[in-house]
Design a protein around this motif. Structure first.
Motif, PDB file in Angstrom:
ATOM      1  N   ARG A 184      39.205  40.542  39.390  1.00  0.00           N
ATOM      2  CA  ARG A 184      40.024  38.996  39.418  1.00  0.00           C
ATOM      3  C   ARG A 184      40.940  38.815  38.432  1.00  0.00           C
ATOM      4  NH1 ARG A 184      35.183  34.649  39.922  1.00  0.00           N
ATOM      5  NH2 ARG A 184      37.062  33.242  38.971  1.00  0.00           N
TER       6      ARG A 184
ATOM      7  N   LEU B 215      34.011  38.628  50.358  1.00  0.00           N
ATOM      8  CA  LEU B 215      35.412  38.585  49.446  1.00  0.00           C
ATOM      9  C   LEU B 215      36.626  38.829  50.349  1.00  0.00           C
ATOM     10  CD1 LEU B 215      36.479  38.880  46.783  1.00  0.00           C
ATOM     11  CD2 LEU B 215      35.789  41.428  46.577  1.00  0.00           C
TER      12      LEU B 215
ATOM     13  N   LYS C 220      37.684  35.601  51.195  1.00  0.00           N
ATOM     14  CA  LYS C 220      38.209  34.835  50.325  1.00  0.00           C
ATOM     15  C   LYS C 220      39.558  35.269  49.791  1.00  0.00           C
ATOM     16  CE  LYS C 220      34.959  32.146  49.699  1.00  0.00           C
ATOM     17  NZ  LYS C 220      35.203  30.701  50.479  1.00  0.00           N
TER      18      LYS C 220
ATOM     19  N   THR D  39      41.754  33.116  42.445  1.00  0.00           N
ATOM     20  CA  THR D  39      40.499  33.814  42.401  1.00  0.00           C
ATOM     21  C   THR D  39      39.429  33.027  42.441  1.00  0.00           C
ATOM     22  OG1 THR D  39      40.578  34.379  40.181  1.00  0.00           O
ATOM     23  CG2 THR D  39      41.814  35.821  41.559  1.00  0.00           C
TER      24      THR D  39
ATOM     25  N   PHE E 212      36.567  33.443  44.376  1.00  0.00           N
ATOM     26  CA  PHE E 212      35.998  34.924  44.462  1.00  0.00           C
ATOM     27  C   PHE E 212      34.705  35.189  43.565  1.00  0.00           C
ATOM     28  CE2 PHE E 212      40.335  37.246  44.641  1.00  0.00           C
ATOM     29  CZ  PHE E 212      40.692  36.208  45.702  1.00  0.00           C
TER      30      PHE E 212
END
Length: 821
Positions: free
Chosen positions: A126, A172, A175, A147, A150
């Motif tokens: 991240r 993920l 995202k 992020t 995340f």
């Protein structure tokens, strides 16, 4: 060539069990020594630490066997085997055993061509993703965090950049798609610049909420809003009720607040407990109404500025240019105001003649509310404590130094996007995003997507944005490129930049990679030196120290505010981390010996931290280097960051702190406790001491093997409370602290100072531990047994060069594990 063949043959012979069993030294010396000195604890009847030597083979290709032999060599070299309470062998008896094991392991390492020891394809974590977006598109990330949604990155041995733990998931991927949408929307800004507007707000700026005294002050219509306390979950934020939607465009804004400060010195010391010697501060905390109520703590809160005020009651303008994201509102706070302020206590204690003693239980709800209104207004009119009065807030913007902004020109340049070929734009962007030259085939399918969008009626810019999003979701962007074997210059540029900057290479690194010069030793060293001087190297200082020292755990179990009020009053959660970061930075910049991490006569503190350490003469919020006259405070073991991270917020545990030292200073982490052993809870009732509890715990044979290594180290640190303040006992009517003990190797110490002297004698062991930690962080993988020869070389070279921290960084970044995959 002949030398390589010779090593290969030696390795084959040494790693063959049949050959080894026929070796006279092994049969007559090594096996005999183990039988006489080790089988008692590691034989057929007893296997302490789950280790058994009587059946140990010489198949070094077996990872468990290899690690066990390495462990034996380490324990003998460190003097930890046999245990000090057992009869000790003479050096002449022990050295042939150490020499044989060391030579055998060395020959195996030289011959072994490990399929391990390679970094698994590593995804950006991240932090790296966020920094890469910042540098790729020149976006201001003060508030924007793509992020945010995340999942947390998994970690191994405390590190969150290990390739095999950074797995991908459907969630993920989704995202990443959302993040790409947000990023491109912010970066691509065609058309004219937004209109610059000025928003001006005067009393009443916040029309509702604010606790008790702030609304009471507002009802008195004195021409200003007033803040009486520092912000907490519910109160202390002066929001702009007529600006709840926030700014309409992301960008720089000039924020000007006209305010006055009052009563820095006051008669309410015992009730408010503010630091009357510290200047009052005005804070600007931005937040978005999309994330919650702006009149209280908000999940989007971010502190953008603080100003020291002159507490003479005169209105002054406090101005700063700040970056605000679309929908964000700047709110005014009093960050070092009273933690809590109870108006009833103020009236009762300091103005008893004004306190209405009516029994509120006999009042109706309406009558009680009217009483509270009257009494809070009385409290405000007679209040002699500190407050900040806000007369006006102005917000002007968005302000741009150039248009289109750098994010846009980094993609399209300064030309009209409609007149540039999509292939040129996408190739240039992908080359930087993938951190290497792109192949024609890698762009072809993205270009096809763009062309289809344009044919469907999208504008050229809209179509290109689809291609940009596809690039940002490509594995070539999300994963670090590393070729097999010796890294090429582009892979090396990325590995180096993510090691020292946690971000992508800059133009100079790319230029050297393009010329295939980065791998040249003198060029590589010059670049490492340059990168460490760059402000982006702060990422290395912060990320490595927080992972190596487990400082990321600070805040997970916050200290009890009732018992550790100073922690919140002095904003210590930020201050204690900054001390360790500044300390590490200084040792790095000056290439000082890593021994300073064990003990030193200096540190970096500000006034807030000086209160915790009881060091006089330190003023202001800026951190500065100070000489330590107290030998107990020097080195990392005296840092409040380490001591807080190894506590649970209520009480300390010698076990937790002992394990921390074994893992992060000595590099000998104990195995995890057996699953059928109940965890030891510290006694907070005072009926027995923690030392007595641990002594009882060690009576369990399976526990004693580890706790005899752990507990003595932990007791050396017991004089530090859960936030790192020095203490002599556990509290009133509780026993004094005994910090003396005997280490598992027989070394005795009376207190922390004596313990640190013992650690200084283990400087080489600490150097190995720090080398392994840094090499793990730099390569993005856990080390294997086959890395041992290179670790040995780095440690030996580091010792020859004087243990300098900067030298260690250079040695790691020029090592074989770093330069290869």
């Amino acid at each position: 060539m002949k030398k390589s063949v010779l090593f290969l043959l030696i390795g084959i012979f040494l790693s063959a069990t049949a050959w080894a069993e026929g070796d006279a030294t092994y049969k007559n010396t090594v096996r005999t020594f183990l039988a006489q000195r080790c089988y008692k604890c590691h034989g057929a009847e007893l296997q302490k630490a789950d280790l058994r030597f009587d059946t140990l083979t010489l198949d070094f290709h077996n990872e468990d066997v290899l690690l066990t032999w390495q462990n034996i060599a380490d324990m003998l070299n460190l003097g930890l085997m046999p245990p000090y309470e057992e009869p000790q062998p003479e050096l002449a008896e022990m050295m042939p055993v150490i020499d044989w094991i060391t030579a055998s392991l060395k020959a195996h390492y030289e011959a072994e061509e490990s399929t391990g020891g390679q970094t698994v394809l590593r995804r950006l974590n991240r932090n790296e993703y966020r920094n890469t977006i910042r540098d790729l598109l020149h976006l201001d990330m003060t508030i924007f965090d793509p992020t945010d949604a995340f999942p947390q990155d998994d970690e191994e041995h405390g590190f969150d950049n290990i390739g095999k733990t950074l797995v991908m998931s459907d969630f993920l991927v989704e995202k990443y798609l959302d993040a790409a949408d947000q990023i491109v929307q912010r970066a691509v800004l065609p058309g004219p610049p937004p209109e610059v507007k000025t928003h001006e707000f005067t009393f009443p700026i916040m029309r509702g909420a604010g606790g008790f005294l702030t609304p009471a002050s507002r009802r008195l219509k004195q021409g200003y809003d007033e803040i009486f306390r520092r912000p907490d979950d519910r109160w202390g934020y002066m929001s702009i009720d007529r600006f709840r939607k926030g700014v309409s465009h992301s960008g720089m804004y000039r924020v000007r607040v006209r305010a006055s400060a009052h009563n820095q010195q006051h008669p309410y010391d015992k009730a408010l407990r503010t630091d009357e010697n510290e200047p009052m501060r005005l804070g600007i905390v931005a937040a978005s109404g999309r994330y919650g109520d702006l009149r209280q703590s908000n999940t989007s809160d971010i502190t953008l500025a603080e100003f020291e005020m002159i507490a003479d009651g005169k209105p002054r303008d406090y101005e700063r240019e700040l970056y605000l994201d679309e929908s964000y509102v700047p709110r005014v706070t009093y960050p070092n105001g009273p933690i809590s302020l109870y108006w009833r206590s103020i009236l009762r204690r300091y103005h008893p003649q004004l306190y209405d003693k009516t029994d509120r239980r006999k009042l109706s709800q309406r009558e009680d509310q009217e009483l509270v209104h009257r009494q809070t207004e009385v409290a405000v009119m007679n209040y002699l404590g500190p407050s900040i009065r806000i007369y006006k807030v102005e917000i002007e913007g968005p302000l741009y130094d150039q248009w289109p902004p750098p994010s846009h020109t980094s993609i399209f340049g300064k030309r009209d996007p409609n007149k540039i070929k999509p292939r040129d734009i996408l190739t240039r962007f992908a080359t930087r995003a993938y951190r290497r030259p792109v192949k024609h085939s890698e762009i072809a399918h993205i270009l096809q997507l763009v062309e289809q969008r344009e044919k469907a009626g999208a504008s050229r810019v809209q179509a290109i944005t689809m291609g940009l999003k596809a690039i940002l979701c490509s594995p070539n962007f999300l994963y670090l490129y590393e070729n097999e074997g010796q890294l090429d210059d582009y892979a090396l540029a990325s590995k180096l930049s993510y090691f020292l900057w946690s971000s992508m290479p800059d133009e100079e690194l790319f230029a050297l990679a393009k010329k295939k010069r980065l791998h040249k030793p003198d060029v590589l060293r010059a670049q490492i030196d340059r990168m460490l001087k760059d402000e982006k190297a702060q990422a290395f200082v912060e990320n490595f120290t927080e992972r190596w020292l487990a400082l990321y755990k600070i805040g997970e179990m916050p200290p009890d505010p009732r018992n550790f009020r100073l922690y919140y009053q002095a904003h210590l959660e930020d201050a204690i981390k900054k001390e360790t970061h500044a300390f590490f930075q200084h040792i790095l910049d000056k290439n000082m010996s890593i021994a300073h991490f064990i003990d030193s006569d200096f540190t970096f503190i500000n006034r807030d931290l000086s209160l915790l350490y009881r060091i006089e003469g330190v003023e202001g919020r800026e951190f500065r280097k100070v000489k330590l006259n107290d030998p107990k405070r020097g080195g990392l073991l005296g840092h409040a960051s380490v001591l807080t991270a190894t506590s649970n917020g209520i009480e300390t545990s010698p076990v937790v702190r002992g394990v921390w030292v074994l893992e992060n200073i000595l590099g000998t982490p104990p195995p995890p406790p057996l699953p059928d052993i109940e965890p030891l809870e510290p006694d907070i009732r005072g009926s027995t001491t923690i030392r007595q509890q641990l002594a009882s715990h060690r009576e369990i044979a399976t526990c004693n093997e580890c706790h005899r290594h752990i507990d003595p180290i932990g007791f050396a640190l017991e004089n530090f409370n859960p936030i790192g303040a020095w203490r002599y006992g556990y509290g009133p009517k509780k026993p004094k602290i005994d910090a003396s003990d005997v280490l598992s190797d027989g070394s005795k110490f009376d207190n922390l100072v004596g313990f640190k002297k013992i650690l200084m004698q283990k400087k080489d062991q600490f150097a190995r531990c720090l080398t392994e930690k840094m090499l793990t962080y730099a390569t993005g993988r856990t080390l294997e047994a086959t890395d041992r020869p290179e670790v040995d070389r780095i440690v030996n070279d580091l010792k020859t060069q004087g243990y300098g921290l900067k030298d260690l960084v250079l040695l790691v970044a020029t090592s074989e594990p770093f330069l290869t995959k």
